[in-house]
Design an enzyme around this catalytic site. Structure first.
Site, PDB file in Angstrom:
ATOM      1  N   ALA A 199     -91.865  16.212 -16.252  1.00 48.37           N
ATOM      2  CA  ALA A 199     -92.676  17.125 -15.052  1.00 48.37           C
ATOM      3  C   ALA A 199     -94.258  16.387 -14.629  1.00 48.37           C
ATOM      4  O   ALA A 199     -94.530  15.484 -15.371  1.00 48.37           O
ATOM      5  CB  ALA A 199     -92.876  18.253 -15.314  1.00 48.37           C
ATOM      6  N   LYS A 200     -94.543  16.505 -13.799  1.00 46.11           N
ATOM      7  CA  LYS A 200     -95.965  15.961 -13.339  1.00 46.11           C
ATOM      8  C   LYS A 200     -96.507  16.934 -12.159  1.00 46.11           C
ATOM      9  O   LYS A 200     -95.705  17.581 -11.478  1.00 46.11           O
ATOM     10  CB  LYS A 200     -96.006  14.452 -12.909  1.00 46.11           C
ATOM     11  CG  LYS A 200     -97.219  13.790 -13.243  1.00 46.11           C
ATOM     12  CD  LYS A 200     -97.411  13.427 -14.475  1.00 46.11           C
ATOM     13  CE  LYS A 200     -98.632  12.547 -14.664  1.00 46.11           C
ATOM     14  NZ  LYS A 200     -98.820  12.105 -16.036  1.00 46.11           N
ATOM     15  N   GLY A 201     -97.553  17.202 -12.199  1.00 39.58           N
ATOM     16  CA  GLY A 201     -98.429  17.990 -10.949  1.00 39.58           C
ATOM     17  C   GLY A 201     -99.744  17.252 -10.916  1.00 39.58           C
ATOM     18  O   GLY A 201    -100.048  16.399 -11.321  1.00 39.58           O
TER      19      GLY A 201
END
Ligand code: NAD
Length: 414
Positions: free
Chosen positions: A101-103
């Protein structure tokens, strides 16, 4: 070239080797969920300011999704999607029980006060708290965020869900963080650079190294390699390149960085000061370590690079077309999904410690990090020999295979 397209090209080369059909390729590559939110805060002067925040959850077949939070003006959906997908292959290559994931938020944190960054972080958590959690998606620091941001994030998330520090990693050590997390990425880069150089017959005292970017990753990699007796002939930050043909005094330059208010190298005089990009094209450098930004080696500048080995400490520093040219020239590239996996590895150790309410001493963290990175390096090296492919394609083959296998066991893929 857009960041996600670059990763797709690397993915496709490995998927071709694995003879994965079009439909499954698409399923493995497409993100599981993408969330875009508005983040509004009150500035210190009472004005409202609006930002856009993202969280992309790429794949969850191998475990809860894991990936950093980036605060940077260039953060957009394409970049976050690309970085989320890199996390899927990275956690799989080092065999951590996670997905990717990444944000991030499109913001320049240096233009905000500390209180404003805190308000921004809390407002972001208000928007995404129900899609992250210790068993679903666990954020961590990345460019523009640090242990303080992680502490605010945790505190705000716990207001909704109750005590559970394993919701986020990279926390301050005294607030359920892991010893050795801060140094982990740079240390992993250093240890794999050492292993790879030795394997290629490049022994420390006669092998010059240049490191682009002197932040968290660059400084810890420099420290490790300097202590391993490699001459670090050049380092750079946003103020330029700092070069000494006999090797920089890394202890002195680190001291200068600590003393400088913004941690910049400007004003360090015990060496030559060259233009910012000069570092990449030095004649007397055998190992180049890009540890700053993505997309720094392209078809435009690849021909000027003289190094025999490139270790990707940053995420996505080499574009696919430049990667192909480098391979044809016989340059060895240690890919990001292996080279910089030390950070997520120690994040995993932090999560494990939080869940067990137990603390490991620093030497245990370092020992387990070394074990994980060495094992992944050997597997990638062997795959590259067996399949006669680059280290990058070998790493993708291993990563994609593990994700495909998990999807198959879950009854999803054939
Ligand atoms: P950081 O913000 O601490 O440091 C970045 C450094 O790069 C700074 O010294 C900055 O001055 C320098 N820089 C910026 N633009 C530059 C340019 N054009 N030329 C030369 N130097 C420049 O960031 P970091 O945490 O060290 O991360 C660096 C890279 O490593 C990023 O690509 C990040 O995604 C990747 N990475 C970081 C971690 C981690 O644990 N921190 C983990 C995996 C990957």
């Amino acid at each position: 070239m857009r960041a996600f397209e670059a990763i797709q090209q690397f993915f496709d080369i490995a998927a071709e080797h694995l003879e994965i059909d079009e439909r499954l390729r698409e399923a493995l590559l497409m993100p599981h969920r993408e969330v875009q939110v508005q983040v509004t805060i009150e500035r210190d002067d009472g004005q409202l300011a609006n930002y856009v925040g993202f969280r992309v959850q790429h794949d969850h077949y191998r475990g809860p999704m894991k990936g950093g939070l980036r605060y940077h003006p260039e953060v957009d959906l394409d970049e976050v999607r690309a970085l989320a997908s890199l996390m899927t292959w990275k956690t799989a290559v080092v065999n951590l029980p996670y997905g990717g994931a990444k944000g991030g938020i499109g913001v320049d944190p240096s233009e905000l006060s500390q209180r404003e960054v805190e308000r921004l972080t809390r407002a972001f958590v208000d928007q995404i708290h129900d899609i992250v959690g210790p068993d679903t998606d666990i954020p961590a620091p990345d460019m523009g965020t640090d242990h303080r941001v992680m502490a605010w994030f945790r505190n705000q998330w716990e207001k909704y869900h109750g005590f559970n520090p394993s919701v986020i990693t990279g926390k301050p050590v005294e607030e359920y963080g892991a010893k050795g997390r801060e140094e982990a990425t740079g240390r992993g880069v250093g240890s794999l650079t050492f292993k790879l150089s030795k394997r290629l017959g490049l022994e420390p005292p006669r092998t010059n190294i240049a490191i682009q970017g002197f932040g968290n990753v660059g400084t810890h990699a420099a420290k490790y390699l300097y202590e391993s007796e490699f001459p670090i002939v050049a380092v750079s930050d946003i103020t330029g390149t700092y070069y000494h043909p006999d090797g920089l005094d890394i202890a002195a330059i680190l001291h200068h960085k600590i003393e400088h208010p913004q941690g910049l190298l400007e004003g360090y005089t015990e060496c030559e000061h060259l233009p910012i990009d000069a570092l990449m094209y030095l004649d007397d450098v055998q190992v180049l370590i890009p540890a700053a930004l993505g997309g720094v080696i392209t078809s435009d500048n690849v021909d000027q690079i003289k190094a025999q080995v490139i270790v990707e400490a940053a995420n996505g520093p080499i574009y696919p077309i430049a990667d192909k040219i480098l391979a044809e020239r016989g340059v060895t590239v240690l890919p990001d999904i292996l080279a910089n996996a030390g950070g997520v590895t120690v994040s995993y150790f932090e999560w494990v410690q939080n869940r067990q309410h137990y603390r490991w001493p620093l030497d245990r963290v370092r020992q387990e990090l070394d074990h994980t990175m060495t094992q992944a390096f050997e597997e990638v090296w062997q795959m590259a020999q067996q399949a006669n492919v680059s280290l990058r394609t070998a790493a993708y083959i291993i990563g994609i295979n593990r994700v495909r296998r998990a999807a198959k066991l879950a009854g999803f893929a054939t």
